[in-house]
Scaffold this motif. Structure first.
Motif, mmCIF file in Angstrom:
data_model
loop_
_atom_site.group_PDB
_atom_site.id
_atom_site.type_symbol
_atom_site.label_atom_id
_atom_site.label_comp_id
_atom_site.label_asym_id
_atom_site.label_seq_id
_atom_site.Cartn_x
_atom_site.Cartn_y
_atom_site.Cartn_z
ATOM 1 N N LEU A 1 -35.483 140.403 80.643
ATOM 2 C CA LEU A 1 -35.733 140.120 79.072
ATOM 3 C C LEU A 1 -34.243 140.160 78.481
ATOM 4 C CD1 LEU A 1 -37.749 139.463 76.755
ATOM 5 C CD2 LEU A 1 -38.061 141.794 76.613
ATOM 6 N N ASP A 2 -34.001 139.369 77.882
ATOM 7 C CA ASP A 2 -32.786 139.269 77.134
ATOM 8 C C ASP A 2 -32.817 139.402 75.568
ATOM 9 O OD1 ASP A 2 -30.064 139.153 76.237
ATOM 10 O OD2 ASP A 2 -30.234 136.992 76.342
ATOM 11 N N MET A 3 -34.030 138.604 75.090
ATOM 12 C CA MET A 3 -34.264 138.624 73.465
ATOM 13 C C MET A 3 -35.403 138.549 72.983
ATOM 14 S SD MET A 3 -32.133 135.747 70.995
ATOM 15 C CE MET A 3 -33.301 134.503 70.637
ATOM 16 N N THR A 4 -35.867 138.928 72.060
ATOM 17 C CA THR A 4 -37.255 138.873 71.460
ATOM 18 C C THR A 4 -37.111 138.722 69.960
ATOM 19 O OG1 THR A 4 -38.074 140.689 72.976
ATOM 20 C CG2 THR A 4 -39.388 140.209 71.132
ATOM 21 N N LEU A 5 -37.963 137.440 69.884
ATOM 22 C CA LEU A 5 -38.057 137.206 68.095
ATOM 23 C C LEU A 5 -39.491 137.464 67.974
ATOM 24 C CD1 LEU A 5 -36.949 135.798 65.717
ATOM 25 C CD2 LEU A 5 -37.574 133.571 66.670
ATOM 26 N N GLU A 6 -39.731 138.161 66.891
ATOM 27 C CA GLU A 6 -41.083 138.530 66.643
ATOM 28 C C GLU A 6 -41.104 137.982 65.035
ATOM 29 O OE1 GLU A 6 -44.614 141.653 66.318
ATOM 30 O OE2 GLU A 6 -42.709 142.250 67.366
ATOM 31 N N THR A 7 -42.091 137.127 64.785
ATOM 32 C CA THR A 7 -42.294 136.812 63.299
ATOM 33 C C THR A 7 -43.823 136.943 63.188
ATOM 34 O OG1 THR A 7 -42.726 134.339 63.888
ATOM 35 C CG2 THR A 7 -40.437 134.938 63.679
ATOM 36 N N ARG A 8 -43.893 136.809 61.682
ATOM 37 C CA ARG A 8 -45.281 137.168 61.092
ATOM 38 C C ARG A 8 -45.923 135.768 60.878
ATOM 39 N NH1 ARG A 8 -44.926 140.744 55.641
ATOM 40 N NH2 ARG A 8 -44.714 142.798 56.709
ATOM 41 N N ARG A 9 -47.391 135.721 61.455
ATOM 42 C CA ARG A 9 -48.253 134.578 60.985
ATOM 43 C C ARG A 9 -48.450 134.721 59.622
ATOM 44 N NH1 ARG A 9 -52.935 134.306 65.058
ATOM 45 N NH2 ARG A 9 -53.277 132.489 64.035
ATOM 46 N N LEU A 10 -48.150 133.637 58.852
ATOM 47 C CA LEU A 10 -48.209 133.885 57.353
ATOM 48 C C LEU A 10 -49.294 133.211 56.884
ATOM 49 C CD1 LEU A 10 -44.765 132.540 56.209
ATOM 50 C CD2 LEU A 10 -45.301 134.901 56.472
ATOM 51 N N SER A 11 -50.211 133.774 55.750
ATOM 52 C CA SER A 11 -51.613 133.472 55.854
ATOM 53 C C SER A 11 -51.678 132.208 54.492
ATOM 54 C CB SER A 11 -52.280 134.614 55.174
ATOM 55 O OG SER A 11 -51.737 135.344 54.158
ATOM 56 N N ASP A 12 -50.756 132.071 53.746
ATOM 57 C CA ASP A 12 -50.692 131.386 52.641
ATOM 58 C C ASP A 12 -50.223 129.842 53.136
ATOM 59 O OD1 ASP A 12 -48.087 132.431 53.049
ATOM 60 O OD2 ASP A 12 -47.326 131.999 50.901
#
Length: 319
Positions: free
Chosen positions: A226-237
Motif C-alpha cells: 500500500l502506497d497511498m490512501t485517499l479518504e474523502t467524505r460522502r457529502l449529503s447535500d
C-alpha cells in the motif's frame, strides 16, 4: 486508519454485467500487445462500439438518452477504435490542492509549455487535481483509475491565474496536463498509453465506500505494498441537476507533436466542499507518494464528490 472490509456494490442494473468478471479472461491482440480482457465482456464482443440496444438489454436501469445524442466515429489511434469511448455508470472524487509552481513547470514538456501554462493562484503556487475514478460499466469493461493533473489555461489563451480558474469553473470547461494516471486493468493501460498518449501503468487500486466516506487505496506497482490512501467524505447535500463538464488535456504524442484530447461528463449526482476536513491524503514510501511529496502540496482548494456520472472520452488530435 482502519478501513475495515467493505464490499463494493455493482450498481443498479449491473448484476448481469458483473457476472462476466467471474469468467476466465481471454487474450486479444491490441497494437501488438497481448491483452487480457473479460471473456464475453463489452470489449471482447464489440471493441469499443457496442450498440446501445445491447447496453439497454444488459443494464436496463441505466439512462442512455444522452448517449443517443452522440455519434461514434471510427478512428486510428495506434489501433482501430471508435471515438468517443462511452462510460455508462461511474463515480469519482476529486481533490484540488495548491502545489509548487516551479516544480509543476519542470514536470511539463517544453512543447506543452509553449501552448499552456500552470495556473498561478498566488505567487509561487499552482494547482493540481487528484481524482479517483471507478468505472463500473463502460465500453472497455470495469476498472479503476487515479489521475494527477496540473491545472492549466486553455491553449492560445492568456492566463490570469485565479480569474482564469474562476472562468473555467463557471463554464465547466477545464484544462490540464496529466502527470500520472495509474489504472488496474491491462486493457485500460494499453489503450491509454498507445491510443491517448497518457502516462498510465498497471497497479492495484481499491475504490470502496463506507456509510460516511469513500476510501481509495493505491498500491505500489513494484513492491505491491500500500502506497497511498485517499479518504474523502460522502457529502449529503447532493444536487441531482444534470451538469455537463468538459475536461481537456494537452500532451505530446509518440512523434513528439503536441496533441489535445477531451472528455465530457454528464454529472447526475454531485456536491462539492472547500472544507479541509473533507479530504485526508496519506502518503507512503512508494513511487507515486514520492512523486506527490515533491510537489509540496498545500491547502485544499476544492473537493468534488460525484457518486454518479456518465462520460464520453474523445480521441486526441494534433494541437
Amino acid at each position: 486508519m482502519n478501513h475495515g472490509t467493505i464490499a463494493a456494490s455493482a450498481g443498479p442494473g449491473l448484476n448481469a454485467v458483473a457476472s462476466h468478471a467471474l469468467a476466465e479472461p481471454t487474450r486479444i491482440d491490441l497494437a501488438g500487445h497481448k491483452v487480457p480482457v473479460v471473456n464475453g465482456g463489452l470489449y471482447d464482443r464489440f471493441r469499443s462500439n457496442p450498440p446501445l440496444s445491447a447496453i439497454a438489454k444488459e443494464a436496463p436501469d441505466i439512462d442512455l438518452s444522452w448517449f443517443r445524442q452522440l455519434k461514434k466515429e471510427r478512428v486510428d489511434i495506434g489501433f482501430e477504435s471508435y471515438s468517443p469511448n462511452f462510460y455508462y455508470s461511474n463515480s469519482r472524487v476529486t481533490a484540488i490542492f495548491t502545489a509548487d509552481l516551479d516544480r509543476l513547470k519542470a514536470l511539463m514538456p517544453a512543447k506543452v509549455l509553449e501552448q499552456v501554462q500552470p495556473l498561478q493562484v498566488w505567487p509561487g503556487r499552482g494547482l493540481v487535481a487528484l481524482t479517483a475514478y471507478t468505472y463500473r460499466y463502460c465500453d472497455n469493461d470495469a476498472y479503476n483509475e487515479i489521475g494527477l493533473s496540473v491545472v492549466t489555461n486553455r491553449p492560445g489563451a492568456s492566463s490570469f491565474g485565479p480569474f482564469t480558474l474562476l472562468g473555467q469553473s463557471m463554464s465547466n470547461d477545464y484544462w490540464g496536463y496529466v502527470l500520472k494516471l495509474p489504472v488496474d486493468t491491462e486493457l485500460a493501460r494499453v489503450r491509454g498509453v498507445v491510443g491517448y498518449n497518457l502516462p498510465k501503468w498497471l497497479t492495484e487500486i481499491r475504490y470502496t465506500e463506507t456509510e460516511t466516506s469513500v476510501v481509495v487505496e493505491i498500491f505500489d506497482s513494484e513492491t505491491k505494498k500500500l502506497d497511498m490512501t485517499l479518504e474523502t467524505r460522502r457529502l449529503s447535500d447532493l444536487s441531482s441537476k444534470e451538469t455537463l463538464v468538459t475536461n481537456s488535456f494537452t500532451n505530446v504524442d509518440r512523434q513528439g507533436r503536441p496533441t489535445t484530447g477531451h472528455s465530457i461528463s454528464r454529472q447526475l449526482s454531485h456536491a462539492s466542499s472547500s472544507s479541509a476536513e473533507s479530504v485526508r491524503l496519506t502518503l507512503g514510501d512508494g513511487s507515486l507518494s514520492t512523486y506527490i511529496k515533491a510537489l509540496k502540496l498545500g491547502r485544499l482548494v476544492k473537493y468534488e464528490y460525484v457518486p454518479e456520472f456518465q462520460g464520453a472520452l474523445y480521441a486526441p488530435k494534433p494541437l
